[in-house]
Design a protein around this motif. Sequence first.
Motif, PDB file in Angstrom:
ATOM      1  N   UNK A 283       0.858  -1.187   0.000  1.00 28.50           N
ATOM      2  CA  UNK A 283       0.000   0.000   0.000  1.00 28.50           C
ATOM      3  C   UNK A 283       0.892   1.235   0.000  1.00 28.50           C
ATOM      4  N   UNK A 284       0.577   2.189  -0.852  1.00 30.57           N
ATOM      5  CA  UNK A 284       1.428   3.380  -0.933  1.00 30.57           C
ATOM      6  C   UNK A 284       0.660   4.664  -0.670  1.00 30.57           C
ATOM      7  N   UNK A 651      -8.730   0.291   8.319  1.00 27.49           N
ATOM      8  CA  UNK A 651      -7.691  -0.738   8.375  1.00 27.49           C
ATOM      9  C   UNK A 651      -6.352  -0.108   8.001  1.00 27.49           C
ATOM     10  N   UNK A 652      -5.419  -0.263   8.901  1.00 30.55           N
ATOM     11  CA  UNK A 652      -4.069   0.277   8.691  1.00 30.55           C
ATOM     12  C   UNK A 652      -3.137  -0.909   8.519  1.00 30.55           C
ATOM     13  N   UNK A 653      -2.632  -1.090   7.324  1.00 30.70           N
ATOM     14  CA  UNK A 653      -1.855  -2.309   7.043  1.00 30.70           C
ATOM     15  C   UNK A 653      -0.774  -1.971   6.031  1.00 30.70           C
ATOM     16  N   UNK A 669       0.767   1.698   5.992  1.00 31.37           N
ATOM     17  CA  UNK A 669       1.746   1.798   7.070  1.00 31.37           C
ATOM     18  C   UNK A 669       3.126   1.385   6.576  1.00 31.37           C
ATOM     19  N   UNK A 670       4.115   1.779   7.333  1.00 31.75           N
ATOM     20  CA  UNK A 670       5.481   1.311   7.059  1.00 31.75           C
ATOM     21  C   UNK A 670       5.667  -0.087   7.626  1.00 31.75           C
ATOM     22  N   UNK A 693      15.348   0.550   5.126  1.00 29.49           N
ATOM     23  CA  UNK A 693      15.042   0.979   3.748  1.00 29.49           C
ATOM     24  C   UNK A 693      13.948   2.043   3.786  1.00 29.49           C
ATOM     25  N   UNK A 694      13.853   2.836   2.720  1.00 26.79           N
ATOM     26  CA  UNK A 694      12.784   3.841   2.692  1.00 26.79           C
ATOM     27  C   UNK A 694      11.429   3.185   2.492  1.00 26.79           C
ATOM     28  N   UNK A 695      10.391   3.838   2.990  1.00 24.99           N
ATOM     29  CA  UNK A 695       9.035   3.305   2.841  1.00 24.99           C
ATOM     30  C   UNK A 695       8.528   3.579   1.430  1.00 24.99           C
ATOM     31  N   UNK A 696       7.626   2.733   0.931  1.00 25.73           N
ATOM     32  CA  UNK A 696       7.099   2.956  -0.414  1.00 25.73           C
ATOM     33  C   UNK A 696       6.083   4.097  -0.424  1.00 25.73           C
TER      34      UNK A 696
END
Length: 909
Positions: A283-284, A651-653, A669-670, A693-696
């Motif tokens: 999810x971005x 929903x946080x996923x 979410x990260x 790593x950076x989050x998407x």
Amino acid sequence: MNAPLVRMTVDGRPVEAPRGMNLLHALRDAGFAVPSLCWHRKLTPTGACRLCLVKVAGRRGILASCALVAEEGLTVTAFDGELEASRRETLDMLLAEHRPGHDASVHDELLHLAARYGLADPAARRIAPLPEALEPPVDASSPVLEYDPGRCIKCLRCVKACAEVQGKGVLSMQGRGTGSFILAGLAPGGWGASECDGCGECVQLCPTGAIAEKLHRGELRAGAPDARVRTTCPYCGVGCQVELAVKGGRIVRASGVERPPNDGRLCVKGRFGYDFVASPERLTRPLLRDGDRFRPIGWDEALDLAANGFRRIRDAHGPDALAGYASAKCTNEENYLFQKLVRRSFGTNNVDYCTRLCHASTVAAMIRAIGDGAASGPVEDYERADFLLVTGNNMAETHPVTATFAKRGIAAGARLVVIDPKFTPLARRASLWLRPRLATDVALLNGMIRHAIRSGLVDRAFVEARVEGGMAAVEALAAAVEPYTPQRVKEITGCEGADVARATEWYAAAARPILATGMGMSQQTVGTDNCFALLDLCLILGKIGKEGAGVCPPRGQNNVQGATDVGGTPAFYPGYIPTADADNRARVAALWGVPPESLSGRPGLTTVEIMNAAHDRRVRGLYVMGENPMLSDPNLGHAAEALRSLDLLVVQDIFLTETARLAHLVLPARAFAEKEGTAVSSDRRVLRVRSAVPAPGEARDDWRILLEVARRMEAPIGDYETPAEIFDEIARAAPIFGGIDYGRLERGEDLAWPCPTPAHPGTPTLYLDRFNTQSGKAKLHPVAWKPQAEPACDRFPFTLNTGRILYQYHTATMSRKSALSAFANEPYCLMHPDDAARLALPDRARVRISSRRGAIETTLRVSAEVAPGELFMPFHFAESPVNALTRDELDPISKIAPFKCTAVRVEAV
Ligand SMILES: Nc1nc2c(c(=O)[nH]1)N[C@H]1C(S)=C(S)[C@@H](COP(=O)(O)OP(=O)(O)OC[C@H]3O[C@@H](n4cnc5c(=O)[nH]c(N)nc54)[C@H](O)[C@@H]3O)O[C@H]1N2
Ligand SMILES: Nc1nc2c(c(=O)[nH]1)N[C@H]1C(S)=C(S)[C@@H](COP(=O)(O)OP(=O)(O)OC[C@H]3O[C@@H](n4cnc5c(=O)[nH]c(N)nc54)[C@H](O)[C@@H]3O)O[C@H]1N2
Ligand code: SF4
Ligand code: SF4
Ligand SMILES: [Mo]
């Protein structure tokens, strides 16, 4: 246990070392860089490479130091011209058999030594390279690793890594001389066809890169990683420390870190299961439901929608119309803020998470009987134990690194008793495998208790000193278990009286026994009773409250322990402080800077109760952070109706899960490798989670999302710049963490809670002086066996057991988006050959399995791993969601559902 020090002289310098320590180890520790390729601290010495040569005064010739031990008065020559010349000669020979062309993707100890001895340039070598044609071909048949005999120096480290460290014994050396090579398994087909389970211990200990990961080989070959980050494995609760190698913003390798709890070991998930982080399915952006579809929206709008939606429900229907599922996948800091949001911004105690579906029964029974719901000792006790009782736990697949400790203990002589209706890989090593029928453990354990009491095995001194009521309580227990005669136990469980007696006697005789109890015991309508009976047995035999003996249920999720520790369940504030007590509420309110009356004293709902309340529209708004109940909750048909009846489901996923698909709003979410924080392992160790790593896209830290939602509800839960600040507040709220901060963790301190003060070293073993109950004593809880409310019957003649497999994890949102799926990626149901023959169902037949609640289709596997009349299905696969069948009837105390016991029917389709 520490051996006395001996004094030696090495190259004229005084050196001290523990008596009996491997001499090479002692030399290295003292700073002598004696070369070696085959020796490793974790392995028995092999003496194959002939590089660690030394001279010892008074002994003839040149000796391999790895074959000697430290002794008082030894005079050792580690370096002189002759030794160095000999080492150079040996290296020259090894290099001749080693294919040139190092590709920078592995740390090649041979090439390091070649450089050190001036042999890096082939022109400097005296021995010509062997023709490559002599070498066996590369074995690339494993999904995750490959073996190149041309780089193999036959040091046997991999063979020993597999056998001694992981307890598997898949590898052996075949052939002779220059034609020798490492073989996986015994049959042809190489690694891919062998019993290798991809743990990668051999990769980690191979000194030349002859065995190397297949994953990301291209990136690894292209040069050194940009960064290496130490963090905690995101899968199970062992808490393995991993080093992630990062290249171009992606994880390209995971290696075990030689620190507690895992000492470098990993299982296949920790080593090869990380690619989900970089999955294109992440999810971005926040997503808003738009009819049957989702459309991306900005964060500002999303956060307002969540906050206003929850606020409206709270104001219109009261705080208890809201609820939240915290997450055992998230950090302590995130879960702390989540429960703070639910209690403070929602104003309810309706906060729970998957622990309710997991060790809830174990925890409920342990808190009542001994005071804490967590493992009483460190994972290392599994190796030091002289007796292990593993019941309802498939450790070799579900806590594989814990299992390595257990296997090493067994190899060193410990006895193992496994209690499981289904075969598990550990049962192969058991001195005794007791195979009760599903859900009959109370009868079995009561039979053991009865035998212990009647045979005079009770530890009277322990009972008098440490159990409430002393021997009078044992008398009451004796009366309660009297009906569990060997005949009756056999009738109920199918287990033989002689076996029940033998297991009891072994346990009673043990000096350092460890109990491991898992989902088979916990996930029952009688789960708490199961655990009471187990603890009763443990207590009357006096097998807890001393070093090396106790109850160590392996906890499931990476942070299932921490999420409860920091307040993620309804009845406890952070640190197991009851919410029902007004003084506690006042203290927590003061810490949070809110009026005491703003915190609810009403009991909160548990996981399945929240689902039921949503179904009845008593709960109307639900915030789910990092859980996937649409596959993991029991009775999915009912759960789906419940989620669909909500006015607001957020929903946080990290993925669009089955649950997220039912949401009104989805927040990205990260993932673990993109954030900072802490987690608590199964053995109460506080461990760091670090960003690599950076989050998407626009994915955010869970904790930052929570702060914003609360702020926009006009019920803020604080301002924090870093997770370290949140942890400091946790330490103030929960005395068990009182002495821990990020500084201590960064300095590498190995801290298990309780750790009440900054100078406190942590508490690896609980209850050495007292139990954590009000009286300081443990309490017996006699229980009676109860038959199931839904037994097998004519219509539903089979009893279905569910659980896990090594290569997949829960609802598989993560594991199925990684290399793990190359090992196992299909749903199935196990059925005993006799049953399959009776129903004329061949292996791999497509079948429909139905219960009173639903029906699913899957593939049959005929296997004697299950008993006649019983079936087993993993619950990882969305295409055959086994929880469509399971019951949501609850254990009255722990409120867990009986995932392991459903009456079903099987038909061919
Ligand atoms: N690979 C992998 N590892 C995991 C997970 C995963 O999904 N995949 N999940 C993690 C989580 S959250 C958890 S909680 C743990 C769970 O780890 P385990 O406790 O090992 O869980 P299960 O595999 O569900 O079930 C364990 C055993 O209970 C047995 N059992 C079933 N019914 C009974 C019974 O009536 N009596 C007895 N004595 N035994 C019974 C089953 O046959 C099975 O072998 O694993 C963790 N580790
Ligand atoms: N039939 C059957 N059912 C069972 C069991 C059984 O043995 N049999 N076992 C039960 C047990 S013990 C457990 S623990 C439960 C597990 O049930 P769940 O907790 O529902 O299962 P997971 O698949 O682990 O769900 C975790 C979710 O968190 C997401 N996630 C991962 N990392 C992050 C993150 O950093 N932030 C956020 N926000 N999300 C993240 C994942 O994508 C995933 O959707 O299942 C239970 N259900
Ligand atoms: S990956 Fe693990 S199981 Fe496979 S051969 Fe190597 S050490 Fe053995
Ligand atoms: S045992 Fe658990 S924590 Fe360790 S590597 Fe495997 S999944 Fe990760
Ligand atoms: Mo779990």
